[in-house]
Design a protein around this motif. Structure first.
Motif: not given
Lengths: 355, 159
Positions: A159, A170, A227, B104, B109
């Motif tokens: 994450f 992110g 993210l 998102h 990530h």
């Protein structure tokens, strides 16, 4: 101490010496970070918040970065001075109005600020004059690395940088650009621009961020997604769309000049005249008139003042600035009178310098 | 895909309960369990979410799992929109992934990583190794070795 100098100085990012500064006021990068070993601010005890504050204060004061940051313990700063820092865009309204151990590290030129115990333990921001997102990112990235040498960040490989609100997780990156778009507002094309931006997941806000209205025709455009994209990707998505908006605004300005030159000249001159002579002035009217004068300067219709000087007036006519100069609290009527007095004096001073 | 919060078979009914202004609760239930859900919901009356009288059952029903580090329940997050500590991302990852996907469009990530991450990971791996060795040392009653390992773990943890 920085607080005593704020009303007689202005942030470097206001000086209009960056690229496209006629339309782009400033470019800002914000990074959200948290310490791995503590709860997020909203769930930390008073004792834990004090520990976080003490640690980060130490890290910030020892930060090997030029310019050096001055640290302010916000729980000992009076409300008027906290408001002053909000108007300067050095801290958020939330941090100013919250309670308990919290602070901010500020660079004397106001390009950098690091908030402590905001919604996240660390909110690092870099502001540059004009359209300069890449420069701002370079500074922010470097500062982040230096801070991370001491501060163990909450990070997960899946994450990324972990934040109190999942909307920031992110990269923890918010890249934003502040634009002055008076011609698009007048020609009512601004709505179209907004819709196009929303379609590509960019947010549009007013001068003072979340929830604030767009007074003075200032608009802040920023990313929403944090993210699943790299920092450079996020920045380039904004960087690529801004030149189009600049082109639209310039085009709208030229159309106005072509079709309504006399009417526009009249509006700009009246705005300047009112600012120089009125004896009561609300914040809203000031923003509106300054916006007209700013447009007039950029169109070559007004030449007695520079864009940098105008940028400064937008900030220095805000309530806390006026009260700080006088050294006392003012009610709104007193502020309106003081604001017009300040404007008359400052504009006379600028006129004398030009002659 | 959500599992039914009552019996763990695939949920086909998705309910958003409006508790008060701005406060929501999501429920995911399979069709066989749905009538019972409605029955319970009609009987709660006092405004409290799904009272059953048994704390264990309630916890299971509402997915009221608690983060062992900060004590946050996912319902708290639903109400306040803020997580309590970094560990919540681990504890509530199954609930968070669909939410992150919504916000998102992605859940992984790909940006910057902390510079000292490789170092931290190496230290974590060493720590895990020492803990395993300690366990084995205790099993074979090698207390001298165990004491030595315990000291090593302590130093690593403090670093």
């Amino acid at each position: 101490m920085i607080l005593d100098n704020l009303t007689s100085t202005s942030g470097e990012w206001l000086r209009a010496n960056g690229p496209e500064a006629d339309i782009v006021i400033s470019s800002r990068i914000r990074l959200a970070r948290n310490l791995s070993t503590y709860p997020f601010t909203n769930r930390a005890s008073a004792h834990q918040k004090a520990e976080i504050e003490a640690k980060l204060r130490g890290y910030i004061e020892k930060l090997d970065f030029n310019p050096r940051l001055e640290y302010l313990n916000l729980s000992t700063v009076v409300p008027l001075d906290r408001q002053l820092l909000v108007e300067r865009q050095l801290i958020s309204r939330e941090l100013a109005n919250s309670e308990g151990p919290r602070g901010v590290g500020v660079a004397p030129n106001e390009i950098i600020s690091i908030m402590v115990n905001e919604e996240d333990h660390i909110r690092l921001q870099v502001i540059r004059s004009g359209f300069a997102l890449d420069d701002a990112w370079q500074d922010a990235d470097q500062l982040d690395d230096k801070l991370e040498e001491r501060a163990p960040y909450a990070f997960s490989e899946e994450f990324g940088y972990l934040t109190a609100c999942p909307t920031n997780v992110g990269t923890g990156l918010r890249a934003s650009v502040m634009l002055h778009l008076p011609a698009l507002v007048l020609s009512k094309h601004i709505e179209k621009v907004f819709r196009a931006l929303q379609k590509i997941n960019l947010a549009v806000r007013g001068l003072y961020g979340e929830g604030s209205r767009a007074s003075g025709d200032f608009y802040q455009i920023s990313n929403q997604v944090t993210l699943g994209k790299s920092e450079t990707q996020i920045i380039s998505e904004i960087r690529d769309v801004i030149p189009q908006i600049i082109t639209y605004e310039r085009q709208a300005r030229q159309d106005m000049l072509r079709d309504n030159r006399h009417a526009i000249l009249d509006r700009c001159s009246r705005a300047f005249g009112t600012l120089k002579s009125a004896s009561m002035m609300t914040s809203e009217e000031t923003m509106d008139l300054l916006s007209w004068v700013r447009l007039g300067v950029n169109l070559g219709l007004v030449d007695q003042i520079t864009i940098g000087e105008l940028n400064e007036l937008f900030i220095h006519t805000q309530p806390a600035h006026l009260q700080k100069v006088l050294g006392k609290q003012l009610d709104s009527e007193e502020r309106n009178s003081e604001r017009s007095r300040f404007l008359r004096a400052r504009l006379r001073e600028i006129e004398n310098q030009m002659n | 895909m959500h599992k039914c919060e009552r019996c763990a078979s695939p949920a086909t009914v998705h309910i958003t309960e409006i508790l008060s202004e701005g406060k929501f609760e999501e429920h995911h239930i399979c069709e066989p369990c749905y009538p019972k859900y409605v029955h319970d919901a009609q009987n709660k009356g006092d405004g409290k979410p799904l009272g059953t009288g048994s704390p264990e059952l309630e916890e299971a029903l509402l997915g009221q799992q608690e983060c062992p580090s900060c004590g946050l329940k996912f319902v708290d997050f639903r109400n306040k929109h803020r997580l309590g500590c970094p560990n919540d991302y681990q504890v509530f990852q199954t609930d968070l992934r669909p939410l992150l996907e919504n916000i998102h469009g992605e859940t992984r990530h790909v940006g910057k990583t902390p510079r000292r991450l490789p170092k931290i990971k190496k230290e974590e791996a060493r720590l895990a190794e020492c803990r395993q060795k300690l366990k084995r040392a205790i099993e074979r009653e090698d207390y001298e070795e165990a004491a030595h390992l315990r000291d090593q773990i302590k130093t690593l943890e403090e670093a």
